[in-house]
Design a protein around this motif. Structure first.
Motif, PDB file in Angstrom:
ATOM      1  N   ARG A 106      32.523  42.222  38.862  1.00  0.00           N
ATOM      2  CA  ARG A 106      32.223  42.707  39.662  1.00  0.00           C
ATOM      3  C   ARG A 106      33.936  42.084  39.869  1.00  0.00           C
ATOM      4  NH1 ARG A 106      32.642  38.081  43.284  1.00  0.00           N
ATOM      5  NH2 ARG A 106      32.142  36.736  41.465  1.00  0.00           N
ATOM      6  N   ILE A 107      34.484  41.393  39.290  1.00  0.00           N
ATOM      7  CA  ILE A 107      36.142  40.739  38.904  1.00  0.00           C
ATOM      8  C   ILE A 107      36.732  42.195  39.317  1.00  0.00           C
ATOM      9  CG2 ILE A 107      37.543  39.129  38.400  1.00  0.00           C
ATOM     10  CD1 ILE A 107      35.592  37.313  37.545  1.00  0.00           C
ATOM     11  N   LYS A 108      36.339  42.778  38.479  1.00  0.00           N
ATOM     12  CA  LYS A 108      37.704  44.336  38.320  1.00  0.00           C
ATOM     13  C   LYS A 108      36.620  45.495  39.271  1.00  0.00           C
ATOM     14  CE  LYS A 108      36.916  45.140  33.360  1.00  0.00           C
ATOM     15  NZ  LYS A 108      36.513  45.600  32.390  1.00  0.00           N
ATOM     16  N   GLU A 109      35.933  45.121  39.907  1.00  0.00           N
ATOM     17  CA  GLU A 109      35.921  45.501  41.598  1.00  0.00           C
ATOM     18  C   GLU A 109      36.536  44.754  42.642  1.00  0.00           C
ATOM     19  OE1 GLU A 109      34.741  48.792  41.729  1.00  0.00           O
ATOM     20  OE2 GLU A 109      34.250  48.657  40.023  1.00  0.00           O
ATOM     21  N   LEU A 110      36.702  43.889  42.681  1.00  0.00           N
ATOM     22  CA  LEU A 110      37.362  42.759  43.764  1.00  0.00           C
ATOM     23  C   LEU A 110      38.839  42.943  43.656  1.00  0.00           C
ATOM     24  CD1 LEU A 110      35.367  39.636  43.812  1.00  0.00           C
ATOM     25  CD2 LEU A 110      35.029  41.134  45.490  1.00  0.00           C
ATOM     26  N   ARG A 111      39.460  42.865  42.520  1.00  0.00           N
ATOM     27  CA  ARG A 111      40.807  43.284  42.556  1.00  0.00           C
ATOM     28  C   ARG A 111      40.859  44.617  42.484  1.00  0.00           C
ATOM     29  NH1 ARG A 111      41.889  40.062  36.350  1.00  0.00           N
ATOM     30  NH2 ARG A 111      41.214  37.379  38.016  1.00  0.00           N
ATOM     31  N   LYS A 112      40.668  45.587  42.586  1.00  0.00           N
ATOM     32  CA  LYS A 112      40.801  47.178  42.749  1.00  0.00           C
ATOM     33  C   LYS A 112      40.493  47.158  44.105  1.00  0.00           C
ATOM     34  CE  LYS A 112      38.944  49.404  39.478  1.00  0.00           C
ATOM     35  NZ  LYS A 112      37.147  50.270  38.625  1.00  0.00           N
ATOM     36  N   LYS A 113      39.754  46.079  44.580  1.00  0.00           N
ATOM     37  CA  LYS A 113      39.488  46.160  46.033  1.00  0.00           C
ATOM     38  C   LYS A 113      40.732  44.956  47.136  1.00  0.00           C
ATOM     39  CE  LYS A 113      35.065  47.291  46.885  1.00  0.00           C
ATOM     40  NZ  LYS A 113      33.844  46.586  47.081  1.00  0.00           N
ATOM     41  N   GLY A 114      41.953  44.447  46.260  1.00  0.00           N
ATOM     42  CA  GLY A 114      42.727  43.738  46.666  1.00  0.00           C
ATOM     43  C   GLY A 114      42.408  42.072  47.536  1.00  0.00           C
ATOM     44  N   ILE A 115      41.013  42.636  47.098  1.00  0.00           N
ATOM     45  CA  ILE A 115      40.541  40.630  47.675  1.00  0.00           C
ATOM     46  C   ILE A 115      40.497  39.849  46.032  1.00  0.00           C
ATOM     47  CG2 ILE A 115      37.982  39.740  48.133  1.00  0.00           C
ATOM     48  CD1 ILE A 115      36.983  42.223  48.683  1.00  0.00           C
TER      49      ILE A 115
END
Length: 214
Positions: free
Chosen positions: A205-214
């Motif tokens: 989940r954290i990896k996906e958020l970082r990909k989105k720049g969140i």
């Protein structure tokens, strides 16, 4: 000579804007009539010295009247302590006080939290909100003695202690696969096998958020 005349005359020798009613006092007799004497106060050290340099004779024309003035001695305070001048800080010092929360903690603590998945940007936002949105950690913590919220504390230490406590509490709450922590242990029965799948899903989940720049 009025209080406005006094404030206007001494303004060029003062760093801050003079308080017309609060920076001067006209001495009056028992009938309320001016006696011809007045007292003028100065906020910062050195201001009265500039007046002395400009008017070495101790004479000047104020409000159309010829006046004489001289420095008076400070009155001894038998109880309490006379405070010094209010601190004056540069723009760089003010900016550092507002934004540089990391000076209050060990850099290794910040790096440890980053390794545990707590982004430095998140900490920046938390500390900025803490410092900017709460007067307890701002004006009430930076004020001089007599005006501070906690008189027993030194200037700025309330915010410093809050930053240190926040990081300490955050580290105690962070769980890892190797050390899930008491909170995670409490989710299972004593004889139940502990499911570590939550750590895998949270990492994704954290990896996906970082990909989105969140």
């Amino acid at each position: 000579v009025t209080l406005a005349d006094l404030a206007s005359f001494f303004q060029p020798y003062s760093a801050d804007r003079r308080d017309t009613l609060g920076s001067g006092h006209i001495v009056r007799c028992s009938r309320g009539l001016p006696t011809g004497s007045a007292y003028v106060g100065f906020e910062l050290p050195g201001e009265i010295d500039r007046v002395r340099e400009a008017f070495a004779s101790g004479r000047a024309t104020i409000g159309g009247a010829e006046v004489r003035f001289h420095a008076v001695r400070d009155k001894l305070i038998r109880r309490g302590v006379r405070e010094g001048a209010r601190p004056a800080r540069s723009v760089e010092e003010l900016r550092a006080d507002l934004l540089d929360w990391e000076r209050h903690v060990d850099p290794e603590e910040v790096r440890e939290l980053e390794r545990l998945g707590v982004d430095r940007g998140v900490l920046d936002e938390v500390m900025m909100t803490l410092r900017h949105r709460n007067r307890t950690f701002a004006a009430a913590d930076q004020a001089i003695s007599g005006e501070r919220l906690y008189q027993e504390r030194q200037v700025g230490t309330h915010y410093r202690d809050a930053v240190r406590r926040y990081l300490k509490t955050l580290k105690e709450c962070v769980g890892t696969r190797e050390d899930p922590g008491l909170m995670y242990w409490a989710m299972f029965y004593p004889d139940q096998e502990m499911d570590m799948g939550l750590f895998d899903s949270e990492e994704e989940r954290i990896k996906e958020l970082r990909k989105k720049g969140i």
